[in-house]
Design an enzyme around this catalytic site. Sequence first.
Site, short mmCIF file in Angstrom:
data_model
loop_
_atom_site.label_atom_id
_atom_site.label_comp_id
_atom_site.label_asym_id
_atom_site.label_seq_id
_atom_site.Cartn_x
_atom_site.Cartn_y
_atom_site.Cartn_z
N LYS A 298 -30.37 -22.86 4.34
CA LYS A 298 -30.99 -23.82 3.41
C LYS A 298 -29.94 -24.61 2.64
CE LYS A 298 -33.06 -20.36 1.33
NZ LYS A 298 -32.72 -19.22 2.18
N THR A 299 -28.98 -23.87 2.06
CA THR A 299 -27.97 -24.52 1.24
C THR A 299 -27.10 -25.44 2.09
OG1 THR A 299 -27.98 -22.57 -0.15
CG2 THR A 299 -26.10 -24.05 -0.40
N HIS B 166 -38.17 -20.19 -1.87
CA HIS B 166 -39.58 -20.26 -2.24
C HIS B 166 -39.82 -20.01 -3.72
CE1 HIS B 166 -39.53 -16.08 -0.50
NE2 HIS B 166 -39.78 -15.89 -1.76
N LYS C 274 -29.02 -24.00 13.42
CA LYS C 274 -27.87 -23.37 14.08
C LYS C 274 -27.90 -23.53 15.60
CE LYS C 274 -27.49 -20.04 10.26
NZ LYS C 274 -27.01 -18.76 9.78
N ASP D 161 -26.01 -25.19 17.23
CA ASP D 161 -24.61 -25.20 17.70
C ASP D 161 -24.14 -23.81 18.13
OD1 ASP D 161 -22.76 -24.20 15.05
OD2 ASP D 161 -24.78 -24.88 14.64
N1 LIG Z 1 -22.86 -22.19 13.02
C1 LIG Z 1 -23.68 -22.53 12.03
N2 LIG Z 1 -23.65 -21.88 10.87
C2 LIG Z 1 -24.51 -22.25 9.90
C3 LIG Z 1 -25.42 -23.30 10.07
N3 LIG Z 1 -26.15 -23.41 8.94
C4 LIG Z 1 -25.70 -22.46 8.10
N4 LIG Z 1 -24.72 -21.77 8.66
C5 LIG Z 1 -23.98 -20.63 8.08
O1 LIG Z 1 -24.91 -19.61 7.79
C6 LIG Z 1 -24.58 -18.99 6.57
C7 LIG Z 1 -25.73 -19.07 5.60
O2 LIG Z 1 -25.97 -20.41 5.25
P1 LIG Z 1 -26.54 -20.82 3.83
O3 LIG Z 1 -26.74 -22.28 3.83
O4 LIG Z 1 -25.75 -20.23 2.74
O5 LIG Z 1 -27.92 -20.07 3.93
P2 LIG Z 1 -29.09 -20.05 2.84
O6 LIG Z 1 -30.35 -20.04 3.62
O7 LIG Z 1 -28.90 -21.14 1.86
O8 LIG Z 1 -28.82 -18.68 2.20
P3 LIG Z 1 -29.23 -18.22 0.72
O9 LIG Z 1 -28.90 -19.35 -0.21
O10 LIG Z 1 -28.35 -17.02 0.53
O11 LIG Z 1 -30.69 -17.90 0.79
C8 LIG Z 1 -23.33 -19.67 6.05
O12 LIG Z 1 -22.21 -18.93 6.46
C9 LIG Z 1 -23.37 -21.00 6.76
O13 LIG Z 1 -22.09 -21.55 6.93
C10 LIG Z 1 -25.42 -23.99 11.33
O14 LIG Z 1 -26.18 -24.92 11.60
N5 LIG Z 1 -24.54 -23.55 12.26
#
Ligand SMILES: Nc1nc2c(ncn2[C@@H]2O[C@H](COP(=O)(O)OP(=O)(O)OP(=O)(O)O)[C@@H](O)[C@H]2O)c(=O)[nH]1
Length: 582
Positions: free
Chosen positions: A18-19, A78, A129, A131
């Site tokens: 999400k972030t 959420h 993800k 990729d």
């Molecule tokens: N390879 C890859 N890694 C991703 C992608 N999106 C997120 N990540 C990795 O996945 C991990 C979690 O991503 P976040 O964006 O922090 O996930 P989040 O859903 O915001 O997590 P919370 O804020 O903890 O709920 C991080 O290490 C990101 O770098 C993607 O599209 N590809």
Amino acid sequence: MAIRQPVVSVLGHVDHGKTKLLDRIRGTAVGDREAGAITQHIGATEVPIGRIYEMCGSIIGSKKFTVPGLLFIDTPGHQAFTSLRARGGSLADLAVLVIDIREGLMPQTIESIHILRQYKTPFVIALNKVDTIEGWNSTADRPFVLSEKDQQAHTKEVFEQHMYEIISQLSGNGVFADRYDRIDDFTKAVALIPISAKTGEGVPDLMLMLIGLAQRFLETRLTKEEGPGKGTVLEVKEVKGLGQTLDMILYSGTLKTGATVAIGTRGAPLVTRIKAILKPKPLDEIRDPRDRFDNVKELHAAAGVKIAVQDATGVIAGAPIRVVKNAKDPSIQEITEETSIKIETEEKGITIKADAIGSLEALAYEAKAAGIPIRKYGIGEITRRDVLESSYGNDTHHVILGFNVSTSKDAEAEIATHSIKVMTNNIVYALIDDYKLWLDESTRQNESDKRVEFAFPAKITILPDHIFRVNKPAVVGVRVLAGRIRVGENLIDREGKDCGTIKSVRDDDGNVLKEGVQGDEVSVAIEGVTVGRQINENDVLYVDMIESGYKEVQKVELTDDEKLALSDTVAIKRRTEPFWGM
Ligand SMILES: Nc1nc2c(ncn2[C@@H]2O[C@H](COP(=O)(O)OP(=O)(O)OP(=O)(O)O)[C@@H](O)[C@H]2O)c(=O)[nH]1
């Protein structure tokens, strides 16, 4: 009629991206400042339509939209979704549910689906993800439909497998989704957009899909309402030099410096005045960190902005804010209604607590759907008073469910004394499941407790060649034909004659048992009888019952064999007392 940008929220399971997606969108939104139309926001990121046209290039064709762009709330999750409210529902007009393509549906994904459904918020799914699929060949920021064409056949196959797995998991949860470019009717299927928040692939498709949905289905909702501004408070902050400030999303109407506003609090709405409307300066224009904002006189929806107010006492995050004429403005009543919590309570039920109005209502909604009655509810930590007030009614109601809240120290001390069960979790439906499990377990426990309190119907037979001792006490091998026998129970024969009291139950190896149950062959010591006189090999005996025990036993669920043993026992008792048990 002009329409405003839809407010978009991003939800999904922890670590699904999400972030990262919001970061990518922020990067995207900044784009080229020369292209203009870039406005800086507080707590939100605006992607103007011009930027979306640029990002999408050829895939957008000659389509033109009147939706001016998208306004993404910067706080994902959420909790933010449920606590940021507008008009009694969610502040978000649209949502993006992020799912990690490798992980699929996880608890918070399912939770998000429940919440989106409850709020009736239209959403799309970002299958994130891509990729990470073996052999995936990435090109930054490329539309997915183009990027996919360049992948090897095997990579495409692996991708499709993952996607179909998720589509089927979604359908198992009542969501009918398909790849967005394969959907004919968007009222029937949820659009699934494969993306990579890391490389930006698919992000153009996601933007286009959101804009398209807003244009087709949300036009009336987004029609710009001119007039007094309406918004939602994101955060209350004290800022040096500015005093009390509120970060807020203005979703309707106009906000002007000097205007009087009414803001929701836990008590009566607060009426105060806007001292200044502040927009962040573009990063490259901030020369002095103390001078981060531009003052604006007037602001139109939708926008994320900081306002400095004369007073912010008691204002809560998620509270509604409205421009009003004065402290007597009738629309202040609307604020009271929006901050009031609408939860049906019953005379007998459990207590629920949550961290915000939205999450409390989400918990109440799920509890109601699961048939769990609520007697009391509240916002904030679990207090001593909650514990004391939860000890009414029967045991199954001596429960407090807490969503995203902690328990105060003095409450903890009372929990054990009042045998209150407190369950906390930060996933609503996990909390409901925990309660259901506990309820099943405690019902079973109660039942077995009840079984201990009175004799249970049972039928046994004395095995031939298993007379170990004739009397004082008699020790014989028996087979339990139905029900169960325990120490202390009296036995009778088919005539209703007294056949002694069970003193012990042992297995083949002489180990003492608590009971012998149907099918067991055990040796029992029976006091008060002599083999050859009151009892004999092959005799069938029953556990004696008293009338009150018979009435109790009828409240318990019995097996078919136990029912037969019970009716035999009743027939035996009625030989001497025709009205026994009636
Ligand atoms: N390879 C890859 N890694 C991703 C992608 N999106 C997120 N990540 C990795 O996945 C991990 C979690 O991503 P976040 O964006 O922090 O996930 P989040 O859903 O915001 O997590 P919370 O804020 O903890 O709920 C991080 O290490 C990101 O770098 C993607 O599209 N590809």
